[in-house]
Design a protein around this motif. Structure first.
Motif, mmCIF file in Angstrom:
data_model
loop_
_atom_site.group_PDB
_atom_site.id
_atom_site.type_symbol
_atom_site.label_atom_id
_atom_site.label_comp_id
_atom_site.label_asym_id
_atom_site.label_seq_id
_atom_site.Cartn_x
_atom_site.Cartn_y
_atom_site.Cartn_z
ATOM 1 N N GLY A 36 0.759 -1.383 0.194
ATOM 2 C CA GLY A 36 -0.074 -0.081 0.133
ATOM 3 C C GLY A 36 0.798 1.040 0.140
ATOM 4 O O GLY A 36 2.168 1.439 -0.013
ATOM 5 N N ILE A 37 0.141 2.302 0.352
ATOM 6 C CA ILE A 37 0.569 3.655 0.363
ATOM 7 C C ILE A 37 0.601 4.383 1.624
ATOM 8 O O ILE A 37 -0.449 4.335 2.081
ATOM 9 N N ILE A 38 1.598 4.766 2.150
ATOM 10 C CA ILE A 38 1.396 5.545 3.470
ATOM 11 C C ILE A 38 1.627 6.979 3.299
ATOM 12 O O ILE A 38 2.607 7.561 2.924
ATOM 13 N N ASP A 39 0.627 7.906 3.553
ATOM 14 C CA ASP A 39 0.547 9.201 3.243
ATOM 15 C C ASP A 39 0.575 10.089 4.804
ATOM 16 O O ASP A 39 -0.304 10.009 5.269
ATOM 17 N N LYS A 40 1.643 10.454 5.047
ATOM 18 C CA LYS A 40 2.106 11.048 6.255
ATOM 19 C C LYS A 40 2.034 12.596 6.257
ATOM 20 O O LYS A 40 2.918 13.125 5.530
ATOM 21 N N ARG A 41 1.241 13.212 7.071
ATOM 22 C CA ARG A 41 1.418 14.790 6.855
ATOM 23 C C ARG A 41 1.319 15.055 8.327
ATOM 24 O O ARG A 41 0.752 14.632 9.076
ATOM 25 N N PHE A 42 2.470 15.809 8.697
ATOM 26 C CA PHE A 42 2.713 16.230 10.126
ATOM 27 C C PHE A 42 3.398 17.716 10.180
ATOM 28 O O PHE A 42 3.825 18.001 9.211
ATOM 29 N N ILE A 43 3.437 17.894 11.616
ATOM 30 C CA ILE A 43 4.190 19.230 11.804
ATOM 31 C C ILE A 43 5.230 18.682 12.866
ATOM 32 O O ILE A 43 4.977 18.041 13.803
ATOM 33 N N ASP A 44 6.633 19.090 12.504
ATOM 34 C CA ASP A 44 7.627 18.738 13.363
ATOM 35 C C ASP A 44 7.609 19.727 14.495
ATOM 36 O O ASP A 44 6.961 20.669 14.827
ATOM 37 N N CYS A 45 8.681 19.467 15.399
ATOM 38 C CA CYS A 45 8.653 20.256 16.784
ATOM 39 C C CYS A 45 9.224 21.634 16.458
ATOM 40 O O CYS A 45 9.030 22.535 17.427
ATOM 41 N N GLY A 46 9.473 22.102 15.197
ATOM 42 C CA GLY A 46 9.747 23.396 14.868
ATOM 43 C C GLY A 46 8.669 24.110 14.378
ATOM 44 O O GLY A 46 8.934 25.163 13.886
ATOM 45 N N GLY A 47 7.660 23.376 13.997
ATOM 46 C CA GLY A 47 6.477 23.960 13.323
ATOM 47 C C GLY A 47 6.447 23.876 11.978
ATOM 48 O O GLY A 47 5.568 24.419 11.034
ATOM 49 N N THR A 48 7.276 23.057 11.251
ATOM 50 C CA THR A 48 7.405 22.941 9.801
ATOM 51 C C THR A 48 6.436 21.933 9.559
ATOM 52 O O THR A 48 6.526 20.728 9.936
ATOM 53 N N VAL A 49 5.569 22.359 8.483
ATOM 54 C CA VAL A 49 4.427 21.212 8.126
ATOM 55 C C VAL A 49 5.201 20.198 7.092
ATOM 56 O O VAL A 49 5.933 20.808 6.237
#
Length: 154
Positions: A36-49
């Motif tokens: 399958g495909i894993i699509d991960k969207r997140f914000i790192d601890c520095g605030g970058t999407v």
């Protein structure tokens, strides 16, 4: 390893074997239960999407001891998943259950596919205050005049 790489390797193999970095092998009667495909969207601890996409293979060790996945069969599963799921040429992440479900990067050593241990990391070290590593010095490089008797340090 990217999806295109495994597709190039599989036709050259007689068998498919997955090996952990510690030398243990996934039992040869494993099943690939998911591609399958894993699509991960997140914000790192520095605030970058951030946005990551990976191809996911799930390996399962069943009690089906007569099962042997042939390279051409895995290649057909990959091609079907590309058609049905519109999967791109992304890095492959493998899920395999030991004491818990582990996630691994994939490599190839010329004979076996290697499940490489993943590690966490801070993606925004400059923004979240993670100190830089101290430079390691050999004691022999420091010199002999520091705090030696008569050296004037005390």
């Amino acid at each position: 390893m990217k999806l295109s790489e495994i597709k190039t390797i599989l036709p050259q193999l007689d068998t498919v074997a997955f090996q952990l970095e510690n030398g243990n092998f996934v039992p040869e009667h494993f099943h690939v239960t998911e591609v399958g495909i894993i699509d991960k969207r997140f914000i790192d601890c520095g605030g970058t999407v951030r946005h990551e996409q990976n191809v996911n293979f799930q390996l399962w060790d069943a009690n089906d001891f007569d099962h042997r996945l042939k390279p051409w069969k895995l290649l057909n599963i990959i091609k079907l998943s590309e058609e049905k799921l519109d999967i791109g040429d992304f890095e492959i992440e493998v899920e395999y259950q030991g004491t818990t479900i582990g996630k691994y990067d994939l490599d190839f050593n010329g004979t076996n596919f290697i499940l490489k241990n993943k590690a966490t990391a801070c993606l925004a070290q400059d923004a979240c205050g993670v100190p830089t590593s101290k430079q390691k010095l050999a004691l022999s490089d420091i010199g002999t005049n520091s705090c030696a008797p008569g050296g004037g340090c005390c």
